[in-house]
Design a protein around this motif. Structure first.
Motif, PDB file in Angstrom:
ATOM      1  N   LEU A 123      19.008 -32.725  11.048  1.00 47.05           N
ATOM      2  CA  LEU A 123      17.819 -33.400  10.549  1.00 47.05           C
ATOM      3  C   LEU A 123      17.511 -33.044   9.098  1.00 47.05           C
ATOM      4  CD1 LEU A 123      16.037 -35.309  12.272  1.00 47.05           C
ATOM      5  CD2 LEU A 123      14.320 -33.496  12.255  1.00 47.05           C
ATOM      6  N   ASP A 124      17.650 -31.793   8.769  1.00 48.56           N
ATOM      7  CA  ASP A 124      17.367 -31.405   7.387  1.00 48.56           C
ATOM      8  C   ASP A 124      18.297 -30.277   6.938  1.00 48.56           C
ATOM      9  OD1 ASP A 124      16.329 -29.039   8.416  1.00 48.56           O
ATOM     10  OD2 ASP A 124      14.295 -29.834   8.505  1.00 48.56           O
ATOM     11  N   LEU A 125      18.160 -29.918   5.693  1.00 46.73           N
ATOM     12  CA  LEU A 125      19.064 -28.963   5.066  1.00 46.73           C
ATOM     13  C   LEU A 125      19.104 -27.622   5.802  1.00 46.73           C
ATOM     14  CD1 LEU A 125      20.866 -28.786   2.524  1.00 46.73           C
ATOM     15  CD2 LEU A 125      18.918 -27.821   1.317  1.00 46.73           C
ATOM     16  N   GLU A 126      17.937 -27.111   6.189  1.00 47.52           N
ATOM     17  CA  GLU A 126      17.884 -25.817   6.881  1.00 47.52           C
ATOM     18  C   GLU A 126      18.672 -25.871   8.181  1.00 47.52           C
ATOM     19  OE1 GLU A 126      15.058 -27.258   5.765  1.00 47.52           O
ATOM     20  OE2 GLU A 126      13.580 -25.749   5.126  1.00 47.52           O
ATOM     21  N   LYS A 127      18.396 -26.927   8.971  1.00 46.95           N
ATOM     22  CA  LYS A 127      19.066 -27.041  10.269  1.00 46.95           C
ATOM     23  C   LYS A 127      20.567 -27.274  10.078  1.00 46.95           C
ATOM     24  CE  LYS A 127      15.090 -28.474  12.978  1.00 46.95           C
ATOM     25  NZ  LYS A 127      14.152 -29.009  11.930  1.00 46.95           N
ATOM     26  N   GLY A 128      20.918 -28.021   9.034  1.00 47.67           N
ATOM     27  CA  GLY A 128      22.322 -28.272   8.733  1.00 47.67           C
ATOM     28  C   GLY A 128      23.056 -26.979   8.417  1.00 47.67           C
ATOM     29  N   LEU A 129      22.412 -26.153   7.618  1.00 49.05           N
ATOM     30  CA  LEU A 129      23.033 -24.890   7.214  1.00 49.05           C
ATOM     31  C   LEU A 129      23.176 -23.958   8.420  1.00 49.05           C
ATOM     32  CD1 LEU A 129      24.008 -23.927   4.467  1.00 49.05           C
ATOM     33  CD2 LEU A 129      21.829 -22.772   4.149  1.00 49.05           C
ATOM     34  N   GLU A 130      22.158 -23.963   9.283  1.00 52.55           N
ATOM     35  CA  GLU A 130      22.244 -23.143  10.513  1.00 52.55           C
ATOM     36  C   GLU A 130      23.411 -23.596  11.389  1.00 52.55           C
ATOM     37  OE1 GLU A 130      18.491 -23.363  12.586  1.00 52.55           O
ATOM     38  OE2 GLU A 130      17.482 -22.464  10.842  1.00 52.55           O
ATOM     39  N   LYS A 131      23.504 -24.925  11.599  1.00 56.67           N
ATOM     40  CA  LYS A 131      24.591 -25.462  12.433  1.00 56.67           C
ATOM     41  C   LYS A 131      25.942 -25.099  11.841  1.00 56.67           C
ATOM     42  CE  LYS A 131      22.973 -29.552  14.941  1.00 56.67           C
ATOM     43  NZ  LYS A 131      23.203 -30.981  15.214  1.00 56.67           N
ATOM     44  N   LEU A 132      26.032 -25.236  10.521  1.00 55.44           N
ATOM     45  CA  LEU A 132      27.298 -24.938   9.848  1.00 55.44           C
ATOM     46  C   LEU A 132      27.669 -23.476  10.035  1.00 55.44           C
ATOM     47  CD1 LEU A 132      29.595 -25.880   8.060  1.00 55.44           C
ATOM     48  CD2 LEU A 132      28.175 -25.449   6.061  1.00 55.44           C
ATOM     49  N   GLN A 133      26.693 -22.601   9.878  1.00 52.39           N
ATOM     50  CA  GLN A 133      27.012 -21.171  10.001  1.00 52.39           C
ATOM     51  C   GLN A 133      27.386 -20.810  11.432  1.00 52.39           C
ATOM     52  OE1 GLN A 133      23.782 -19.650   7.646  1.00 52.39           O
ATOM     53  NE2 GLN A 133      25.107 -19.382   5.890  1.00 52.39           N
ATOM     54  N   ARG A 134      26.763 -21.491  12.389  1.00 50.21           N
ATOM     55  CA  ARG A 134      27.180 -21.268  13.781  1.00 50.21           C
ATOM     56  C   ARG A 134      28.618 -21.726  13.981  1.00 50.21           C
ATOM     57  NH1 ARG A 134      22.204 -22.777  15.801  1.00 50.21           N
ATOM     58  NH2 ARG A 134      22.900 -24.916  16.002  1.00 50.21           N
ATOM     59  N   GLU A 135      28.931 -22.916  13.448  1.00 56.54           N
ATOM     60  CA  GLU A 135      30.287 -23.459  13.557  1.00 56.54           C
ATOM     61  C   GLU A 135      31.326 -22.558  12.916  1.00 56.54           C
ATOM     62  OE1 GLU A 135      31.874 -26.386  14.648  1.00 56.54           O
ATOM     63  OE2 GLU A 135      30.122 -26.624  15.910  1.00 56.54           O
ATOM     64  N   LEU A 136      30.938 -21.956  11.798  1.00 64.34           N
ATOM     65  CA  LEU A 136      31.879 -21.099  11.078  1.00 64.34           C
ATOM     66  C   LEU A 136      31.944 -19.717  11.689  1.00 64.34           C
ATOM     67  CD1 LEU A 136      31.031 -22.083   7.371  1.00 64.34           C
ATOM     68  CD2 LEU A 136      32.997 -22.820   8.721  1.00 64.34           C
ATOM     69  N   GLY A 137      31.083 -19.502  12.687  1.00 60.54           N
ATOM     70  CA  GLY A 137      31.118 -18.232  13.408  1.00 60.54           C
ATOM     71  C   GLY A 137      30.528 -17.061  12.637  1.00 60.54           C
TER      72      GLY A 137
END
Lengths: 118, 118
Positions: free
Chosen positions: B103-117
């Motif tokens: 939805l927004d930049l913060e949530k995007g960055l969180e999802k990305l960091q989870r994906e990157l482990g």
């Protein structure tokens, strides 16, 4: 041209990556102050890593926007100031004594979050 | 005009805040791919929150840059896609199926960091 201002949690991030012309600098001043107001941001990180030269007008506008942001209650961190930019700022009497500085965007954001007590 | 690309740890952040013209979009494509190469970024977040309309050329360029970034090994998250932009993308057959969205930049960055482990 306008400089994008990114909101990340309660901070705003700005990266100035190309030489500013006068109009862009003034527009940035206005945009940043509005964005602080609109988002209730508690801190601002402005990254100058890619800027290796500024003229006196731009230096004054940047000095002003930093002071204005502080007046509005946002802590300001500036990062990546290069030698020639530091020289211009000091020669123009823009000492930015109460501004936190850091080497790069990551370190600036860390310092800001420590300052804000996160 | 060029779009600033911010590096934060091993991710790149881009916020597209004004309508792109064709030249700027192509320049952005080139800049982003170079920056991924130069910084060895593992992820890219592109935020479209402020864009409420894109034309078919820009949509194609953006679709391409996302696919190219993936080819180079960077995970791409796009955030803040507005209704009209979603409609344009799908109508043009740009489904971006393997792209993470938020939805927004913060949530995007969180999802990305989870994906990157991280």
């Amino acid at each position: 041209m306008r400089i994008p201002i990114l909101k990340l949690h309660d901070c705003l991030l700005v990266s100035i990556q190309w030489e500013l012309d006068d109009q862009t600098a003034l527009q940035f001043q206005e945009d940043l102050l509005h964005k602080i107001h609109e988002t209730s941001a508690r801190g601002v990180v402005i990254d100058f890593t890619s800027i290796d030269f500024i003229d006196s007008f731009i230096a004054k506008v940047l000095g002003d926007v930093i002071s204005m942001s502080r007046l509005m209650g946002a802590k300001v961190v500036i990062t990546g100031i290069q030698p020639a930019v530091a020289i211009t700022l000091i020669e123009l009497g823009i000492h930015l004594e109460e501004v936190i500085t850091a080497l790069d965007l990551e370190k600036g954001l860390e310092k800001l979050q420590r300052e804000l007590g996160d």
